[in-house]
Write a protein that holds these residues in place. Structure first.
Motif, PDB file in Angstrom:
ATOM      1  N   GLU A  24       1.643 -16.561  11.853  1.00 21.06           N
ATOM      2  CA  GLU A  24       0.378 -16.763  12.696  1.00 21.06           C
ATOM      3  C   GLU A  24       0.048 -15.588  12.867  1.00 21.06           C
ATOM      4  OE1 GLU A  24       1.647 -19.463  15.453  1.00 21.06           O
ATOM      5  OE2 GLU A  24       1.385 -21.298  14.391  1.00 21.06           O
ATOM      6  N   GLU A  25       0.677 -14.535  13.324  1.00 19.13           N
ATOM      7  CA  GLU A  25       0.064 -13.117  13.958  1.00 19.13           C
ATOM      8  C   GLU A  25      -0.416 -12.254  12.738  1.00 19.13           C
ATOM      9  OE1 GLU A  25      -1.219 -11.393  16.475  1.00 19.13           O
ATOM     10  OE2 GLU A  25       0.251 -12.802  17.381  1.00 19.13           O
ATOM     11  N   THR A  26      -1.680 -12.542  12.347  1.00 17.59           N
ATOM     12  CA  THR A  26      -2.215 -12.048  11.278  1.00 17.59           C
ATOM     13  C   THR A  26      -2.732 -10.587  11.363  1.00 17.59           C
ATOM     14  OG1 THR A  26      -4.207 -12.858  11.496  1.00 17.59           O
ATOM     15  CG2 THR A  26      -2.966 -13.732   9.985  1.00 17.59           C
ATOM     16  N   TYR A  27      -2.966 -10.080  12.773  1.00 17.04           N
ATOM     17  CA  TYR A  27      -3.375  -8.874  13.231  1.00 17.04           C
ATOM     18  C   TYR A  27      -2.149  -7.964  13.003  1.00 17.04           C
ATOM     19  CZ  TYR A  27      -4.916  -4.993  16.083  1.00 17.04           C
ATOM     20  OH  TYR A  27      -5.169  -3.525  16.412  1.00 17.04           O
ATOM     21  N   LEU A  28      -0.778  -8.291  13.403  1.00 16.52           N
ATOM     22  CA  LEU A  28       0.099  -7.583  13.333  1.00 16.52           C
ATOM     23  C   LEU A  28       0.676  -7.551  11.793  1.00 16.52           C
ATOM     24  CD1 LEU A  28       2.661  -6.014  14.836  1.00 16.52           C
ATOM     25  CD2 LEU A  28       3.789  -8.163  14.745  1.00 16.52           C
ATOM     26  N   LEU A  29       0.601  -8.517  11.199  1.00 11.29           N
ATOM     27  CA  LEU A  29       0.989  -8.393   9.733  1.00 11.29           C
ATOM     28  C   LEU A  29      -0.025  -7.316   9.136  1.00 11.29           C
ATOM     29  CD1 LEU A  29       1.689 -11.816   7.700  1.00 11.29           C
ATOM     30  CD2 LEU A  29       0.302  -9.830   6.845  1.00 11.29           C
ATOM     31  N   GLU A  30      -1.315  -7.538   9.204  1.00 16.48           N
ATOM     32  CA  GLU A  30      -2.198  -6.554   8.420  1.00 16.48           C
ATOM     33  C   GLU A  30      -1.989  -5.230   8.854  1.00 16.48           C
ATOM     34  OE1 GLU A  30      -6.080  -7.873   9.690  1.00 16.48           O
ATOM     35  OE2 GLU A  30      -5.999  -9.749   8.080  1.00 16.48           O
ATOM     36  N   ASN A  31      -1.640  -4.864  10.072  1.00 20.61           N
ATOM     37  CA  ASN A  31      -1.192  -3.385  10.611  1.00 20.61           C
ATOM     38  C   ASN A  31       0.212  -3.111   9.959  1.00 20.61           C
ATOM     39  OD1 ASN A  31      -3.105  -2.836  12.235  1.00 20.61           O
ATOM     40  ND2 ASN A  31      -2.434  -3.824  13.987  1.00 20.61           N
ATOM     41  N   LYS A  32       0.963  -3.962   9.887  1.00 23.16           N
ATOM     42  CA  LYS A  32       2.286  -3.627   9.088  1.00 23.16           C
ATOM     43  C   LYS A  32       2.038  -3.199   7.599  1.00 23.16           C
ATOM     44  CE  LYS A  32       4.322  -3.632  12.749  1.00 23.16           C
ATOM     45  NZ  LYS A  32       4.401  -2.235  13.282  1.00 23.16           N
ATOM     46  N   ILE A  33       1.055  -3.879   6.791  1.00 25.60           N
ATOM     47  CA  ILE A  33       0.695  -3.743   5.448  1.00 25.60           C
ATOM     48  C   ILE A  33      -0.029  -2.374   5.412  1.00 25.60           C
ATOM     49  CG2 ILE A  33      -0.638  -4.308   3.494  1.00 25.60           C
ATOM     50  CD1 ILE A  33      -0.072  -7.172   4.103  1.00 25.60           C
ATOM     51  N   LYS A  34      -0.975  -2.088   6.667  1.00 24.94           N
ATOM     52  CA  LYS A  34      -1.484  -0.625   6.506  1.00 24.94           C
ATOM     53  C   LYS A  34      -0.523   0.546   6.585  1.00 24.94           C
ATOM     54  CE  LYS A  34      -5.250   1.808   8.845  1.00 24.94           C
ATOM     55  NZ  LYS A  34      -4.799   2.969   8.529  1.00 24.94           N
ATOM     56  N   SER A  35       0.472   0.220   7.648  1.00 26.75           N
ATOM     57  CA  SER A  35       1.518   1.277   7.655  1.00 26.75           C
ATOM     58  C   SER A  35       2.218   1.604   6.504  1.00 26.75           C
ATOM     59  CB  SER A  35       2.221   0.918   8.867  1.00 26.75           C
ATOM     60  OG  SER A  35       1.639   0.716   9.835  1.00 26.75           O
ATOM     61  N   ILE A  36       2.534   0.453   5.701  1.00 26.05           N
ATOM     62  CA  ILE A  36       3.420   0.707   4.571  1.00 26.05           C
ATOM     63  C   ILE A  36       2.411   1.256   3.585  1.00 26.05           C
ATOM     64  CG2 ILE A  36       4.359  -0.518   2.512  1.00 26.05           C
ATOM     65  CD1 ILE A  36       5.347  -2.723   4.590  1.00 26.05           C
ATOM     66  N   LYS A  37       1.143   0.900   3.530  1.00 25.90           N
ATOM     67  CA  LYS A  37       0.252   1.523   2.471  1.00 25.90           C
ATOM     68  C   LYS A  37      -0.035   2.827   2.768  1.00 25.90           C
ATOM     69  CE  LYS A  37      -4.598   1.191   1.183  1.00 25.90           C
ATOM     70  NZ  LYS A  37      -5.956   0.728   1.722  1.00 25.90           N
ATOM     71  N   ASP A  38       0.086   3.300   4.039  1.00 21.81           N
ATOM     72  CA  ASP A  38      -0.098   4.716   4.472  1.00 21.81           C
ATOM     73  C   ASP A  38       1.201   5.414   4.155  1.00 21.81           C
ATOM     74  OD1 ASP A  38      -2.672   3.954   5.441  1.00 21.81           O
ATOM     75  OD2 ASP A  38      -2.109   4.169   7.418  1.00 21.81           O
ATOM     76  N   LYS A  39       2.188   5.144   4.322  1.00 24.19           N
ATOM     77  CA  LYS A  39       3.564   5.831   3.908  1.00 24.19           C
ATOM     78  C   LYS A  39       3.733   5.828   2.383  1.00 24.19           C
ATOM     79  CE  LYS A  39       5.527   6.413   8.030  1.00 24.19           C
ATOM     80  NZ  LYS A  39       5.806   7.545   8.617  1.00 24.19           N
ATOM     81  N   ILE A  40       3.193   4.921   1.773  1.00 18.85           N
ATOM     82  CA  ILE A  40       3.264   4.855   0.210  1.00 18.85           C
ATOM     83  C   ILE A  40       2.430   5.557  -0.683  1.00 18.85           C
ATOM     84  CG2 ILE A  40       3.981   3.264  -2.015  1.00 18.85           C
ATOM     85  CD1 ILE A  40       5.528   1.298  -0.275  1.00 18.85           C
ATOM     86  N   VAL A  41       1.307   5.218  -0.395  1.00 21.74           N
ATOM     87  CA  VAL A  41       0.124   5.540  -1.182  1.00 21.74           C
ATOM     88  C   VAL A  41      -0.766   6.736  -0.574  1.00 21.74           C
ATOM     89  CG1 VAL A  41      -1.935   4.774  -2.401  1.00 21.74           C
ATOM     90  CG2 VAL A  41       0.030   3.307  -2.007  1.00 21.74           C
ATOM     91  N   PRO A  42      -0.652   7.884  -1.177  1.00 24.11           N
ATOM     92  CA  PRO A  42      -1.507   8.926  -0.694  1.00 24.11           C
ATOM     93  C   PRO A  42      -2.935   8.636  -0.401  1.00 24.11           C
ATOM     94  CG  PRO A  42      -0.171   9.947  -2.379  1.00 24.11           C
ATOM     95  CD  PRO A  42      -0.049   8.190  -2.517  1.00 24.11           C
ATOM     96  N   LYS A  43      -3.488   9.065   0.490  1.00 15.08           N
ATOM     97  CA  LYS A  43      -5.131   8.519   0.917  1.00 15.08           C
ATOM     98  C   LYS A  43      -6.068   8.749  -0.460  1.00 15.08           C
ATOM     99  CE  LYS A  43      -4.933   8.711   5.815  1.00 15.08           C
ATOM    100  NZ  LYS A  43      -4.103   7.559   5.881  1.00 15.08           N
ATOM    101  N   ASP A  44      -5.831   9.767  -0.917  1.00 12.90           N
ATOM    102  CA  ASP A  44      -6.801  10.144  -2.272  1.00 12.90           C
ATOM    103  C   ASP A  44      -6.307   9.358  -3.396  1.00 12.90           C
ATOM    104  OD1 ASP A  44      -4.385  11.806  -2.147  1.00 12.90           O
ATOM    105  OD2 ASP A  44      -5.536  13.492  -3.182  1.00 12.90           O
TER     106      ASP A  44
END
Length: 166
Positions: A24-44
């Motif tokens: 149910e905690e979608t805010y935290l879930l979305e933040n964790k996905i964003k953190s994973i994305k920031d670590k794995i995928v370069p911004k450009d």
């Protein structure tokens, strides 16, 4: 996998190849996905190495096709699949084919399944994700009073007048 273990994996760049997120905690879930994305995928390189699939009509072939794209100028690729519906009935051919793919997932991909409304009683059927080195994370909702009660208990135990700290 707990949220704390997920945080440690993200911090140490030891992000598994597959995750199953629900709760149910979608805010935290979305933040964790964003953190994973920031670590794995370069911004450009987001347009090359990130796929977001959100549909209850998605097929295993579409997920596999997105995951099989080799990363461009990067080590890994991230594929997020939201509300696929593949995990609602664990006896269908679609579930079996995605399970088989997960067990043979390429090293360069990080595949995140995010299912809203997933029945936590079915988690036992998802243990194959943990067995192949992935993580199942329940982002369950903790009411504020629960957290406050924990904090108060810990604070009172450490700083009570009868403790040696005073």
């Amino acid at each position: 996998m707990t949220i704390e273990e997920l945080n440690r994996a993200i911090k140490s760049y030891t992000i598994p190849r597959v995750f199953f997120f629900f709760g149910e905690e979608t805010y935290l879930l979305e933040n964790k996905i964003k953190s994973i994305k920031d670590k794995i995928v370069p911004k450009d390189l987001v347009s090359f190495n990130f796929s977001y699939l959100n549909s209850d009509k998605i097929t295993p072939d579409e997920i596999i096709e997105a995951a099989e794209i080799f990363p461009q100028v990067s080590d890994r690729r991230l594929v997020v699949v939201k509300n696929s519906g593949l995990f609602s009935n664990l006896t269908t051919g679609n579930f079996k084919s995605i399970k088989e793919y997960i067990l043979n997932l390429p090293e360069y991909v990080c595949l995140i399944f995010w299912e809203d409304g997933f029945d936590p009683k079915k988690v036992k059927s998802m243990k194959f994700i943990e067995e192949c080195g992935g993580g199942i994370v329940n982002f369950e909702y903790y009411p504020l009073y629960y957290c406050f009660d924990q904090w108060l208990f810990i604070h009172w135990t450490i700083h009570s007048p009868t403790s040696s700290v005073w």
